[in-house]
Design a protein around this motif. Structure first.
Motif, PDB file in Angstrom:
ATOM      1  N   GLY A 243      44.085   3.584  13.037  1.00  0.00           N
ATOM      2  CA  GLY A 243      42.997   3.079  13.879  1.00  0.00           C
ATOM      3  C   GLY A 243      41.886   4.092  14.059  1.00  0.00           C
ATOM      4  N   LEU A 244      42.257   5.366  14.262  1.00  0.00           N
ATOM      5  CA  LEU A 244      41.243   6.407  14.402  1.00  0.00           C
ATOM      6  C   LEU A 244      40.456   6.598  13.105  1.00  0.00           C
ATOM      7  CD1 LEU A 244      43.225   9.099  16.433  1.00  0.00           C
ATOM      8  CD2 LEU A 244      41.351   7.668  17.260  1.00  0.00           C
ATOM      9  N   LEU A 245      41.151   6.501  11.965  1.00  0.00           N
ATOM     10  CA  LEU A 245      40.464   6.648  10.681  1.00  0.00           C
ATOM     11  C   LEU A 245      39.461   5.522  10.460  1.00  0.00           C
ATOM     12  CD1 LEU A 245      40.155   8.211   8.057  1.00  0.00           C
ATOM     13  CD2 LEU A 245      42.033   6.850   7.099  1.00  0.00           C
ATOM     14  N   LEU A 246      39.850   4.300  10.799  1.00  0.00           N
ATOM     15  CA  LEU A 246      38.926   3.171  10.662  1.00  0.00           C
ATOM     16  C   LEU A 246      37.735   3.311  11.611  1.00  0.00           C
ATOM     17  CD1 LEU A 246      41.434   0.177  10.343  1.00  0.00           C
ATOM     18  CD2 LEU A 246      40.021   1.185   8.535  1.00  0.00           C
ATOM     19  N   ALA A 247      38.016   3.757  12.837  1.00  0.00           N
ATOM     20  CA  ALA A 247      36.920   3.944  13.796  1.00  0.00           C
ATOM     21  C   ALA A 247      35.943   4.999  13.304  1.00  0.00           C
ATOM     22  CB  ALA A 247      37.486   4.335  15.159  1.00  0.00           C
ATOM     23  N   TRP A 248      36.483   6.086  12.759  1.00  0.00           N
ATOM     24  CA  TRP A 248      35.599   7.137  12.257  1.00  0.00           C
ATOM     25  C   TRP A 248      34.810   6.657  11.049  1.00  0.00           C
ATOM     26  CZ3 TRP A 248      36.705  11.906   8.871  1.00  0.00           C
ATOM     27  CH2 TRP A 248      35.651  12.805   8.977  1.00  0.00           C
ATOM     28  N   ALA A 249      35.433   5.831  10.201  1.00  0.00           N
ATOM     29  CA  ALA A 249      34.714   5.298   9.042  1.00  0.00           C
ATOM     30  C   ALA A 249      33.522   4.455   9.494  1.00  0.00           C
ATOM     31  CB  ALA A 249      35.662   4.467   8.178  1.00  0.00           C
ATOM     32  N   LYS A 250      33.707   3.654  10.546  1.00  0.00           N
ATOM     33  CA  LYS A 250      32.596   2.841  11.051  1.00  0.00           C
ATOM     34  C   LYS A 250      31.503   3.709  11.659  1.00  0.00           C
ATOM     35  CE  LYS A 250      35.225  -1.404  11.884  1.00  0.00           C
ATOM     36  NZ  LYS A 250      35.624  -2.429  12.888  1.00  0.00           N
ATOM     37  N   LEU A 251      31.905   4.768  12.373  1.00  0.00           N
ATOM     38  CA  LEU A 251      30.910   5.670  12.943  1.00  0.00           C
ATOM     39  C   LEU A 251      30.118   6.375  11.856  1.00  0.00           C
ATOM     40  CD1 LEU A 251      33.004   7.246  15.841  1.00  0.00           C
ATOM     41  CD2 LEU A 251      31.057   5.708  16.083  1.00  0.00           C
ATOM     42  N   LEU A 252      30.789   6.763  10.783  1.00  0.00           N
ATOM     43  CA  LEU A 252      30.095   7.411   9.676  1.00  0.00           C
ATOM     44  C   LEU A 252      29.138   6.453   8.990  1.00  0.00           C
ATOM     45  CD1 LEU A 252      32.901   9.552   7.977  1.00  0.00           C
ATOM     46  CD2 LEU A 252      31.026  10.344   9.415  1.00  0.00           C
ATOM     47  N   ALA A 253      29.591   5.205   8.799  1.00  0.00           N
ATOM     48  CA  ALA A 253      28.724   4.221   8.157  1.00  0.00           C
ATOM     49  C   ALA A 253      27.462   3.986   8.984  1.00  0.00           C
ATOM     50  CB  ALA A 253      29.486   2.916   7.962  1.00  0.00           C
ATOM     51  N   ARG A 254      27.632   3.926  10.288  1.00  0.00           N
ATOM     52  CA  ARG A 254      26.463   3.733  11.150  1.00  0.00           C
ATOM     53  C   ARG A 254      25.541   4.949  11.106  1.00  0.00           C
ATOM     54  NH1 ARG A 254      24.540   0.831  15.338  1.00  0.00           N
ATOM     55  NH2 ARG A 254      23.354   1.943  16.926  1.00  0.00           N
ATOM     56  N   ARG A 255      26.150   6.122  11.064  1.00  0.00           N
ATOM     57  CA  ARG A 255      25.352   7.345  11.041  1.00  0.00           C
ATOM     58  C   ARG A 255      24.556   7.458   9.752  1.00  0.00           C
ATOM     59  NH1 ARG A 255      27.782  13.443  12.031  1.00  0.00           N
ATOM     60  NH2 ARG A 255      25.948  14.598  11.357  1.00  0.00           N
ATOM     61  N   VAL A 256      25.132   7.023   8.627  1.00  0.00           N
ATOM     62  CA  VAL A 256      24.457   7.118   7.344  1.00  0.00           C
ATOM     63  C   VAL A 256      23.375   6.062   7.206  1.00  0.00           C
ATOM     64  CG1 VAL A 256      24.777   6.878   4.859  1.00  0.00           C
ATOM     65  CG2 VAL A 256      26.411   8.201   6.199  1.00  0.00           C
ATOM     66  N   THR A 257      23.637   4.858   7.693  1.00  0.00           N
ATOM     67  CA  THR A 257      22.707   3.739   7.499  1.00  0.00           C
ATOM     68  C   THR A 257      21.692   3.589   8.618  1.00  0.00           C
ATOM     69  OG1 THR A 257      24.290   2.223   8.542  1.00  0.00           O
ATOM     70  CG2 THR A 257      24.390   2.466   6.147  1.00  0.00           C
ATOM     71  N   HIS A 258      21.921   4.236   9.769  1.00  0.00           N
ATOM     72  CA  HIS A 258      20.994   4.140  10.900  1.00  0.00           C
ATOM     73  C   HIS A 258      20.578   5.533  11.302  1.00  0.00           C
ATOM     74  CE1 HIS A 258      23.082   0.285  11.036  1.00  0.00           C
ATOM     75  NE2 HIS A 258      22.059  -0.186  11.702  1.00  0.00           N
ATOM     76  N   PRO A 259      19.544   6.099  10.696  1.00  0.00           N
ATOM     77  CA  PRO A 259      19.119   7.453  11.052  1.00  0.00           C
ATOM     78  C   PRO A 259      18.700   7.533  12.501  1.00  0.00           C
ATOM     79  CG  PRO A 259      17.450   6.360   9.705  1.00  0.00           C
ATOM     80  CD  PRO A 259      18.669   5.471   9.689  1.00  0.00           C
ATOM     81  N   ALA A 260      18.905   8.741  13.059  1.00  0.00           N
ATOM     82  CA  ALA A 260      18.607   8.928  14.481  1.00  0.00           C
ATOM     83  C   ALA A 260      17.118   8.944  14.759  1.00  0.00           C
ATOM     84  CB  ALA A 260      19.239  10.235  14.978  1.00  0.00           C
ATOM     85  N   TYR A 261      16.313   9.280  13.764  1.00  0.00           N
ATOM     86  CA  TYR A 261      14.881   9.436  13.990  1.00  0.00           C
ATOM     87  C   TYR A 261      14.171   8.112  13.728  1.00  0.00           C
ATOM     88  CZ  TYR A 261      10.156  11.262  13.611  1.00  0.00           C
ATOM     89  OH  TYR A 261       8.836  11.493  13.781  1.00  0.00           O
ATOM     90  N   HIS A 262      13.459   7.616  14.685  1.00  0.00           N
ATOM     91  CA  HIS A 262      12.772   6.335  14.575  1.00  0.00           C
ATOM     92  C   HIS A 262      11.269   6.471  14.785  1.00  0.00           C
ATOM     93  CE1 HIS A 262      16.699   4.343  14.593  1.00  0.00           C
ATOM     94  NE2 HIS A 262      16.996   5.052  15.665  1.00  0.00           N
ATOM     95  N   GLY A 263      10.746   7.647  14.516  1.00  0.00           N
ATOM     96  CA  GLY A 263       9.320   7.843  14.715  1.00  0.00           C
ATOM     97  C   GLY A 263       9.025   8.325  16.115  1.00  0.00           C
ATOM     98  N   VAL A 264       7.768   8.463  16.427  1.00  0.00           N
ATOM     99  CA  VAL A 264       7.353   8.967  17.725  1.00  0.00           C
ATOM    100  C   VAL A 264       7.386   7.844  18.743  1.00  0.00           C
ATOM    101  CG1 VAL A 264       5.500  10.088  19.004  1.00  0.00           C
ATOM    102  CG2 VAL A 264       5.888  10.681  16.603  1.00  0.00           C
ATOM    103  N   ALA A 265       8.094   8.066  19.829  1.00  0.00           N
ATOM    104  CA  ALA A 265       8.179   7.050  20.873  1.00  0.00           C
ATOM    105  C   ALA A 265       6.847   6.938  21.603  1.00  0.00           C
ATOM    106  CB  ALA A 265       9.291   7.416  21.858  1.00  0.00           C
TER     107      ALA A 265
END
Length: 524
Positions: A243-265
């Motif tokens: 379960g922890l491995l699957l949860a981490w895989a989803k977190l990694l997928a989100r981190r790779v596909t959704h960058p933290a930077y979204h431009g200037v607020a």
């Protein structure tokens, strides 16, 4: 693919662990190994009550698991292999998680933890061959649990901090993790002997039920021939790890596909009333720094954590030892000493943005003094509140002169040391546009850069000697006037360091600005 990730991690370590950084790693490994050997030895100790070994090991391993979560979160995660580096490769989230997990086992920390968890094998040898085999299996399983749980927690906090509300929630999590140090001190000083004496049945029931205690329970069950219990615990551990491995895989997928930077607020704030800060270069820097410490998740996490740890060190012992209440009154002093140790990389937070200051004529002096003043406003206000409230709250109002004078020396000198350290030994941090994890440090100060800061803090501590002399003389001669004279003396000493170290930082930046910029531009 696992071998590729492990090889990459080994190569990174081979190139990184050189010189002073290697010495620091070795020293840390030696200290950790000593703690691990002490833990392992508990598995070989026989007690009158056979259940005491299970209770003790389960409780100790709960602390090790807490350390895997608390330590890396507060000190910064291992980001030598960042998920963003593999975003363009045709890897599924599960493969990426498995590869990075395998690379996570390459390091001194995992070796030390493996020695500690091997206490289960030592304990099993006392109970027979089957129990020893079970102990060996759970040694590996608990190490995997520690690494996976650490990865999930840091990944979850990093994902939370990609939103504004999540940033506030994650800071609360950091606060709770920091305050758990109080519980750790309480366990070491009070509950440890109680566990050995069999007087902490409620606590041991909880530690046995936690996943960190399943190994000790399973080894004992194997020694008693209860193999059904062993199989159930092993199956539960495997399910939890999956379960922890699957949860981490989803977190990694989100981190790779959704960058933290979204431009200037876009700022929605409207200026109402007259600005409190003057319309000068100094006022502009102070305003910018105050907003940065509040809005930048990485800065805010660093400052918030550092502010909490210092008071916890002083207040924690008083919760289980009334005689330590005097130390609790000095929590603000500890805060003033501790925060500079973690916030002395101001230009590292800015990264390559330092070129704006470097290319603006005459901006360096205003920049240094503005950063000093902003830092002093933040740390000084919180620390002063502690110094004004805690002596009376703990029943020691007579400590006011000493507490306030020591705080004045350390907080003013701290503002100077932060500026000078930021100019002398800044180091690059990961680009926040490429990672949402505020605990990722990527770059490492190394011993060569940490030692000057420690030296400055030690010098600041030594300069409190005149204040302490006045305190001793005032008490022995019963002269309250001398004791209250400590406060202006402390302000004068601290102010001198504030001014001199700030001046030295200006000179350093002026002389070596291009070299500092080149170092901060390095990608980590």
């Amino acid at each position: 693919m696992v071998g590729v990730f492990v090889g990459m991690k080994l190569r990174v370590m081979r190139h990184a662990l050189r010189g002073n950084r290697a010495i620091g790693t070795i020293l840390g490994g030696v200290v950790g190994l000593a703690a691990a050997v002490a833990t392992l030895s508990y598995g070989a100790v026989s007690f009158a009550d056979p259940g005491t070994s299970v209770d003790l090991l389960a409780s100790i391993y709960a602390l090790w698991l807490l350390g895997w979560i608390l330590g890396p979160v507060l000190m910064g995660g291992d980001e030598s292999l960042r998920p963003e580096h593999f975003s363009l490769l045709p890897l599924s989230g599960r493969k990426l998680a498995t590869g990075l997990l395998a690379a996570s086992f390459v390091g001194v920390t995992t070796v030390v933890s493996l020695v500690a968890f091997a206490g289960l094998f030592v304990y099993g040898q006392r109970l027979g061959g089957g129990a020893a085999l079970v102990g060996l299996v759970f040694t590996v399983l608990q190490l995997v649990l520690a690494v996976l749980l650490y990865r999930v927690v840091t990944g979850l906090l990093g994902a939370l901090l990609s939103t504004r509300k999540g940033k506030d929630l994650a800071l609360v999590v950091v606060a709770l993790l920091t305050l758990s140090g109080v519980a750790l001190q309480y366990v070491l000083h009070t509950l440890g002997p109680a566990i050995i004496d069999g007087q902490a049945s409620e606590l041991t029931s909880v530690t046995r039920a936690l996943p960190s205690g399943w190994g000790a329970v399973a080894v004992r069950a194997a020694g008693d021939g209860q193999w059904t219990t062993v199989l159930l615990l092993a199956a539960a551990m495997v399910v939890l790890l999956a379960g922890l491995l699957l949860a981490w895989a989803k977190l990694l997928a989100r981190r790779v596909t959704h960058p933290a930077y979204h431009g200037v607020a876009k700022s929605r704030a409207k200026r109402t009333g007259r600005a409190l800060l003057p319309a000068t270069p100094l006022g502009a820097v102070v305003g910018k720094e105050l907003r940065s410490w509040w809005r930048d998740a990485r800065r805010r996490t660093t400052m918030f954590s550092a502010m909490l740890v210092g008071p916890v060190i002083m207040i924690g012992p008083s919760l289980y030892d009334g005689s330590a209440a005097t130390f609790a009154s000095g929590a603000g002093v500890c805060l003033a000493f501790y925060v500079p140790l973690y916030t002395g990389n101001l230009y590292g937070f800015d990264g390559s943005g330092f070129w704006h200051t470097l290319l603006t004529p005459g901006a360096i002096r205003a920049d240094v003094r503005g950063r000093q003043l902003a830092w002093l406003l933040i740390v000084g206000s919180v620390g002063l509140a502690c110094c004004l409230v805690l002596p009376a709250a703990t029943g020691h109002p007579s400590t006011y002169p000493l507490v306030l004078s020591l705080f004045a020396v350390l907080v003013l000198a701290g503002a100077g040391s932060v500026a000078l350290q930021s100019a002398m030994a800044p180091y690059p941090l990961p680009d926040q546009r490429k990672t949402s994890n505020p605990f990722a440090t990527g770059g490492n100060a190394g011993c060569a850069k940490i030692l000057p800061l420690l030296g400055m803090e030690l010098l600041a501590a030594l300069t409190t000697i005149p204040v302490i002399i006045l305190e001793v003389f005032g008490r022995t001669q019963d002269l309250p006037v001398l004791r209250w004279l400590e406060i202006p003396v402390g302000i004068a000493i601290g102010g001198a360091f504030y001014w001199y170290w700030g001046k030295s930082a200006v000179a350093r930046l002026t002389a070596t600005g291009p070299e500092i910029l080149a170092e901060l531009r390095v990608s980590v």
